[in-house]
Design a protein around this motif. Structure first.
Motif, PDB file in Angstrom:
ATOM      1  N   GLU A   1       0.813  -1.217   0.000  1.00 38.51           N
ATOM      2  CA  GLU A   1       0.000   0.000   0.000  1.00 38.51           C
ATOM      3  C   GLU A   1       0.846   1.267   0.000  1.00 38.51           C
ATOM      4  OE1 GLU A   1      -3.066   0.035   2.942  1.00 38.51           O
ATOM      5  OE2 GLU A   1      -3.819  -1.961   2.396  1.00 38.51           O
ATOM      6  N   GLY A   2       2.167   1.081  -0.026  1.00 37.96           N
ATOM      7  CA  GLY A   2       3.050   2.238  -0.136  1.00 37.96           C
ATOM      8  C   GLY A   2       3.171   3.053   1.123  1.00 37.96           C
ATOM      9  N   SER A   3       2.810   2.470   2.247  1.00 39.22           N
ATOM     10  CA  SER A   3       2.910   3.202   3.504  1.00 39.22           C
ATOM     11  C   SER A   3       4.366   3.323   3.940  1.00 39.22           C
ATOM     12  CB  SER A   3       2.117   2.475   4.599  1.00 39.22           C
ATOM     13  OG  SER A   3       2.312   3.083   5.844  1.00 39.22           O
ATOM     14  N   GLU A   4       4.656   4.398   4.639  1.00 39.84           N
ATOM     15  CA  GLU A   4       5.987   4.542   5.208  1.00 39.84           C
ATOM     16  C   GLU A   4       6.180   3.463   6.267  1.00 39.84           C
ATOM     17  OE1 GLU A   4       6.914   8.388   6.709  1.00 39.84           O
ATOM     18  OE2 GLU A   4       5.982   9.427   5.017  1.00 39.84           O
ATOM     19  N   PHE A   5       7.417   3.031   6.455  1.00 40.04           N
ATOM     20  CA  PHE A   5       7.686   2.058   7.507  1.00 40.04           C
ATOM     21  C   PHE A   5       8.927   2.509   8.271  1.00 40.04           C
ATOM     22  CE2 PHE A   5      10.198   0.694   3.929  1.00 40.04           C
ATOM     23  CZ  PHE A   5      11.386   0.277   4.492  1.00 40.04           C
ATOM     24  N   SER A   6       9.038   2.035   9.486  1.00 38.21           N
ATOM     25  CA  SER A   6      10.156   2.430  10.328  1.00 38.21           C
ATOM     26  C   SER A   6      10.911   1.189  10.795  1.00 38.21           C
ATOM     27  CB  SER A   6       9.642   3.196  11.552  1.00 38.21           C
ATOM     28  OG  SER A   6       8.865   2.334  12.367  1.00 38.21           O
ATOM     29  N   GLU A   7      12.010   1.436  11.508  1.00 34.75           N
ATOM     30  CA  GLU A   7      12.805   0.321  12.032  1.00 34.75           C
ATOM     31  C   GLU A   7      12.010  -0.487  13.056  1.00 34.75           C
ATOM     32  OE1 GLU A   7      13.797   3.999  14.508  1.00 34.75           O
ATOM     33  OE2 GLU A   7      13.404   3.494  12.407  1.00 34.75           O
ATOM     34  N   PHE A   8      10.997   0.139  13.680  1.00 31.44           N
ATOM     35  CA  PHE A   8      10.200  -0.584  14.671  1.00 31.44           C
ATOM     36  C   PHE A   8       9.345  -1.669  14.010  1.00 31.44           C
ATOM     37  CE2 PHE A   8      10.896   3.695  16.442  1.00 31.44           C
ATOM     38  CZ  PHE A   8      11.609   3.343  17.572  1.00 31.44           C
ATOM     39  N   ALA A   9       8.811  -1.362  12.838  1.00 31.41           N
ATOM     40  CA  ALA A   9       8.007  -2.364  12.115  1.00 31.41           C
ATOM     41  C   ALA A   9       8.883  -3.532  11.700  1.00 31.41           C
ATOM     42  CB  ALA A   9       7.352  -1.721  10.896  1.00 31.41           C
ATOM     43  N   LEU A  10      10.075  -3.215  11.190  1.00 33.58           N
ATOM     44  CA  LEU A  10      10.974  -4.270  10.719  1.00 33.58           C
ATOM     45  C   LEU A  10      11.459  -5.136  11.880  1.00 33.58           C
ATOM     46  CD1 LEU A  10      12.390  -5.526   8.342  1.00 33.58           C
ATOM     47  CD2 LEU A  10      14.196  -3.810   8.540  1.00 33.58           C
ATOM     48  N   SER A  11      11.844  -4.503  12.995  1.00 36.10           N
ATOM     49  CA  SER A  11      12.311  -5.278  14.143  1.00 36.10           C
ATOM     50  C   SER A  11      11.179  -6.120  14.730  1.00 36.10           C
ATOM     51  CB  SER A  11      12.905  -4.358  15.209  1.00 36.10           C
ATOM     52  OG  SER A  11      11.948  -3.420  15.653  1.00 36.10           O
ATOM     53  N   SER A  12       9.956  -5.577  14.688  1.00 33.86           N
ATOM     54  CA  SER A  12       8.808  -6.319  15.225  1.00 33.86           C
ATOM     55  C   SER A  12       8.502  -7.551  14.388  1.00 33.86           C
ATOM     56  CB  SER A  12       7.585  -5.403  15.275  1.00 33.86           C
ATOM     57  OG  SER A  12       6.486  -6.067  15.864  1.00 33.86           O
ATOM     58  N   VAL A  13       8.563  -7.422  13.088  1.00 38.63           N
ATOM     59  CA  VAL A  13       8.272  -8.575  12.232  1.00 38.63           C
ATOM     60  C   VAL A  13       9.409  -9.598  12.302  1.00 38.63           C
ATOM     61  CG1 VAL A  13       9.257  -7.805  10.018  1.00 38.63           C
ATOM     62  CG2 VAL A  13       7.163  -9.161  10.039  1.00 38.63           C
ATOM     63  N   LEU A  14      10.626  -9.147  12.569  1.00 33.98           N
ATOM     64  CA  LEU A  14      11.739 -10.077  12.784  1.00 33.98           C
ATOM     65  C   LEU A  14      11.534 -10.870  14.073  1.00 33.98           C
ATOM     66  CD1 LEU A  14      14.786  -7.870  11.687  1.00 33.98           C
ATOM     67  CD2 LEU A  14      14.200 -10.119  10.744  1.00 33.98           C
ATOM     68  N   CYS A  15      11.017 -10.211  15.086  1.00 33.30           N
ATOM     69  CA  CYS A  15      10.695 -10.910  16.345  1.00 33.30           C
ATOM     70  C   CYS A  15       9.628 -11.976  16.106  1.00 33.30           C
ATOM     71  CB  CYS A  15      10.221  -9.916  17.396  1.00 33.30           C
ATOM     72  SG  CYS A  15      11.510  -8.834  18.022  1.00 33.30           S
ATOM     73  N   ALA A  16       8.682 -11.669  15.210  1.00 31.86           N
ATOM     74  CA  ALA A  16       7.648 -12.651  14.859  1.00 31.86           C
ATOM     75  C   ALA A  16       8.275 -13.872  14.195  1.00 31.86           C
ATOM     76  CB  ALA A  16       6.611 -12.009  13.939  1.00 31.86           C
ATOM     77  N   CYS A  17       9.248 -13.636  13.323  1.00 33.64           N
ATOM     78  CA  CYS A  17       9.957 -14.746  12.666  1.00 33.64           C
ATOM     79  C   CYS A  17      10.725 -15.574  13.683  1.00 33.64           C
ATOM     80  CB  CYS A  17      10.914 -14.208  11.607  1.00 33.64           C
ATOM     81  SG  CYS A  17      10.101 -13.477  10.187  1.00 33.64           S
TER      82      CYS A  17
ATOM     83  N   PHE B   1      18.013  -1.519  16.829  1.00 34.22           N
ATOM     84  CA  PHE B   1      16.820  -2.359  17.028  1.00 34.22           C
ATOM     85  C   PHE B   1      16.765  -3.476  15.985  1.00 34.22           C
ATOM     86  CE2 PHE B   1      15.505   1.761  18.850  1.00 34.22           C
ATOM     87  CZ  PHE B   1      15.170   1.342  20.129  1.00 34.22           C
ATOM     88  N   VAL B   2      17.012  -3.109  14.730  1.00 36.02           N
ATOM     89  CA  VAL B   2      16.920  -4.086  13.639  1.00 36.02           C
ATOM     90  C   VAL B   2      18.031  -5.130  13.764  1.00 36.02           C
ATOM     91  CG1 VAL B   2      17.028  -4.394  11.138  1.00 36.02           C
ATOM     92  CG2 VAL B   2      15.778  -2.449  12.098  1.00 36.02           C
ATOM     93  N   ALA B   3      19.261  -4.689  14.017  1.00 34.38           N
ATOM     94  CA  ALA B   3      20.391  -5.616  14.110  1.00 34.38           C
ATOM     95  C   ALA B   3      20.220  -6.583  15.287  1.00 34.38           C
ATOM     96  CB  ALA B   3      21.697  -4.829  14.246  1.00 34.38           C
ATOM     97  N   THR B   4      19.743  -6.065  16.411  1.00 31.09           N
ATOM     98  CA  THR B   4      19.525  -6.939  17.576  1.00 31.09           C
ATOM     99  C   THR B   4      18.451  -7.981  17.271  1.00 31.09           C
ATOM    100  OG1 THR B   4      20.146  -5.140  19.079  1.00 31.09           O
ATOM    101  CG2 THR B   4      18.921  -6.982  20.021  1.00 31.09           C
ATOM    102  N   ALA B   5      17.387  -7.542  16.598  1.00 29.14           N
ATOM    103  CA  ALA B   5      16.326  -8.488  16.214  1.00 29.14           C
ATOM    104  C   ALA B   5      16.852  -9.513  15.215  1.00 29.14           C
ATOM    105  CB  ALA B   5      15.141  -7.728  15.622  1.00 29.14           C
ATOM    106  N   LEU B   6      17.739  -9.092  14.311  1.00 28.20           N
ATOM    107  CA  LEU B   6      18.316 -10.009  13.324  1.00 28.20           C
ATOM    108  C   LEU B   6      19.170 -11.090  13.987  1.00 28.20           C
ATOM    109  CD1 LEU B   6      19.402  -7.777  10.300  1.00 28.20           C
ATOM    110  CD2 LEU B   6      17.999  -9.844  10.175  1.00 28.20           C
ATOM    111  N   LEU B   7      20.055 -10.673  14.886  1.00 27.61           N
ATOM    112  CA  LEU B   7      20.915 -11.685  15.515  1.00 27.61           C
ATOM    113  C   LEU B   7      20.092 -12.626  16.393  1.00 27.61           C
ATOM    114  CD1 LEU B   7      21.845 -11.255  18.788  1.00 27.61           C
ATOM    115  CD2 LEU B   7      22.848  -9.207  17.811  1.00 27.61           C
ATOM    116  N   ASP B   8      19.018 -12.110  16.972  1.00 30.89           N
ATOM    117  CA  ASP B   8      18.145 -12.954  17.795  1.00 30.89           C
ATOM    118  C   ASP B   8      17.424 -13.997  16.942  1.00 30.89           C
ATOM    119  OD1 ASP B   8      16.733 -13.629  20.298  1.00 30.89           O
ATOM    120  OD2 ASP B   8      14.986 -12.815  19.274  1.00 30.89           O
ATOM    121  N   VAL B   9      16.917 -13.582  15.787  1.00 25.48           N
ATOM    122  CA  VAL B   9      16.185 -14.525  14.934  1.00 25.48           C
ATOM    123  C   VAL B   9      17.132 -15.560  14.342  1.00 25.48           C
ATOM    124  CG1 VAL B   9      16.292 -13.197  12.760  1.00 25.48           C
ATOM    125  CG2 VAL B   9      14.382 -14.730  13.178  1.00 25.48           C
TER     126      VAL B   9
END
Length: 622
Positions: A143-159, A185-193
């Motif tokens: 839908e072309g919405s803006e996204f932030s690092e919080f959305a990306l880190s949150s979806v990584l936590c879901a993974c 936030f993103v890097a920490t979520a990445l290493l966790d996943v």
């Protein structure tokens, strides 16, 4: 537009109660105001702020009914068009676990902000719906919405919670493309996943590439090592963190203590305890539980109980950990006393408590007590026994010679039998030389664990103990033709900061010649006490002298001898072993404790044995 409300002193403060809110909001202009009353003039803006405050309080307290009342007032006064209010409502229903309501509020929003999308993705993540979070993230991008690092880190936590390795790599690529891979936030979520997906090398690469690391990042990397059984790496990383003055939090300390417990690293455990006291974390129940577990798994049950006794506050986890420690050290009386004290302190036993108390009964063959506790959990505490409790009962019955009853329990219980149940029954058949039931247990184990060679070896040993050498040959032939691999026996001992490992017939240790010389001298001294080796525990069809030679070089004997050479004369010798201690080594340790006047503590894959002055804590029941 302004609305005039008449408010009496009885409504001087807003409370979190839907009736009170409704009364205030439905008030009309009253009669002439008395002296003790006052007028509250409320604008739309003020009213919206009040509603938002109440919604946030409802979310914090997980108060779903009061939250719905606030939502009703929002709709009544037409405030649902405000994005901030709707975001708070989404968060409210998320915290209360009502994902459907969160989604309904989101779908009815006319204008959605970045926070709206982030909150909705976080809702799916927090409620364990990883795939829903991923779909929502993809929809946000479409839908072309803006996204932030919080959305990306949150979806990584879901993974991470759903262990989605492929999707995680796709999100990593997306982070690189969006130049967000270095965001904390993103890097920490990445290493966790990556760590949770067993890709620990990739996790460490992300960690190493980060320009700045928070205490959460360090904790996540240490936890990743522990989750992947890389305990030494976790301890080394902890030492690096100390040198770089990283602030230690309770999660970091708890993770490091878990690594110490898994390695039975008593020296490191004591060092971490010093850090705990210095940092002021000693009063925390979770830290206290970890310390109790460390000392129990290192063989220091007295020190473990000291930590337990000194804890100012105790929760169910702490009680369970201590009871489990007593069970592991064959202290059933202490475990049962603590079980009673736990209830006297108004703590209700749970499933984990009963696993520990049943294990204590199994270690000492207390069949009557075991039956009592098994019935008690259903009748007194309304707990439904699970497969682990049934496994404990099978162990209790098997070790007390009630082999057929144990087999009947397995066949009639409301669960599929596990490998641990059949394995326990097979081990009991070895003790009581029950070949018929042993063959039944072994056939089931060959199906459940086709690659476990230990089951073939145990069946072969049962045949050998009964003199059925033809069956022994057939069993070993079957083992060779299968893809099963036998785990080699290994023992290790910690001397200062180094762990020394020994295999059967070890030849590679730098002091091996000195070890064998001291062992020969010790065996000569032990012969004066009547010990010449128990050759009945070697089940090879060879001469007796050769059997003695094979038994002489068992790994735990080598580890003990090395401890004699290196440790002070008053220090206990602690040995860890990956397999069950054999009967000959058990007798060896008993006599050696008398000859050397040492306390010897051996932890095998099942329990602890404390040898002192010719006796073992197991009471010859193992």
């Amino acid at each position: 537009m302004k609305q005039l409300y008449r408010r009496n002193k009885s409504y001087a403060s807003f409370r979190l109660h839907h009736k009170r809110i409704s009364t205030i909001c439905a008030a009309e202009i009253g009669p002439q105001i008395q002296q003790e009353d006052h007028v509250w003039v409320c604008t739309r803006k003020n009213f919206m702020q009040i509603q938002q405050t109440l919604i946030q309080k409802c979310a914090k307290q997980r108060a779903i009914m009061q939250g719905k009342s606030c939502h009703a007032q929002v709709i009544q006064f037409g405030l649902q068009t405000d994005a901030s209010t709707s975001n708070m409502l989404i968060n409210l229903y998320s915290k209360c676990g009502v994902v459907g309501y969160s989604r309904k509020v989101f779908d009815e929003m006319r204008v959605r902000s970045v926070v709206s999308w982030n909150t909705m993705i976080g809702t799916y993540t927090q409620n364990g719906n990883g795939e829903g979070a991923l779909r929502f993230f993809a929809r946000m991008l479409r839908e072309g919405s803006e996204f932030s690092e919080f959305a990306l880190s949150s979806v990584l936590c879901a993974c991470a919670s759903n262990v989605l390795a492929f999707e995680s790599r796709q999100l990593h690529a997306f982070a690189l493309k969006s130049a967000m891979e270095l965001n904390a936030f993103v890097a920490t979520a990445l290493l966790d996943v990556y760590a949770k997906c067993r890709c620990v090398e990739d996790a460490f690469k992300v960690f190493a590439s980060m320009p700045e690391r928070s205490d959460v990042t360090w904790s996540s990397m240490m936890a990743g090592f522990v989750q992947n059984h890389l305990y030494e790496e976790a301890l080394r990383l902890f030492q690096v963190a100390q040198r770089t003055d990283v602030e230690m939090n309770m999660f970091t300390i708890s993770t490091v203590l878990s690594a110490c417990a898994s390695m039975a690293a008593s020296i490191e455990g004591e060092q971490v305890q010093a850090i705990v006291c210095k940092a002021g974390f000693a009063a925390n129940e979770h830290i206290a539980s970890s310390l109790v577990d460390v000392y129990a798994k290192c063989g220091s049950i007295k020190q473990s109980y000291t930590v337990f006794s000194d804890a100012e506050k105790k929760n169910v986890i702490l009680w369970n950990t201590m009871i489990s420690g007593f069970a592991r050290h064959a202290r059933p009386l202490e475990a049962m006393i603590l079980f009673e004290k736990m209830q006297q302190a108004c703590f209700c036993p749970n499933e984990v408590t009963y696993v520990s108390i049943l294990s204590a009964c199994a270690h000492m063959g207390l069949a009557g007590k075991g039956r009592k506790y098994f019935s008690m959990m259903k009748e007194e505490h309304n707990l439904c026994p699970n497969v682990v409790h049934y496994s404990c009962m099978v162990d209790i019955l098997g070790k007390t010679g009630q082999i057929n009853e144990a087999k009947d329990l397995i066949e009639n219980m409301p669960f599929e039998a596990t490998s641990s149940m059949w394995g326990s029954l097979l081990a009991s058949c070895r003790i009581f030389r029950n070949v018929e039931v042993a063959e039944i247990a072994a056939r089931n184990l060959f199906v459940i664990e086709p690659n476990n060679a230990g089951n073939h070896v145990l069946l072969s040993n049962i045949y050998a103990a009964n003199g059925r050498w033809e069956d022994v040959a057939n069993s070993r032939k079957l083992l060779k033709s299968s893809e099963a691999k036998k785990e080699r026996g290994k023992s290790w001992i910690q001397i200062k900061e180094n762990v020394h490992s020994f295999m059967v017939g070890e030849r590679t240790h730098p002091r091996i010649v000195e070890i064998y010389t001291r062992l020969d001298t010790l065996l000569e001294e032990m012969e004066e006490y009547g010990f010449r080796g128990h050759i009945e525990h070697d089940l090879h069809d060879v001469e007796d002298d050769y059997k003695r030679e094979l038994l002489k070089h068992h790994s735990e004997k080598l580890a003990f001898t090395f401890g004699l050479l290196c440790l002070p004369s008053n220090a206990p010798i602690r040995i860890m072993k990956n397999l069950r201690i054999c009967g000959d080594c058990h007798e060896f340790m008993k006599v050696a404790s008398t000859v050397t006047r040492r306390e010897i503590i051996v932890r095998d894959n099942n329990r602890f044995h404390h040898f002192k002055e010719g006796c073992c804590s197991c009471g010859e029941f193992w």
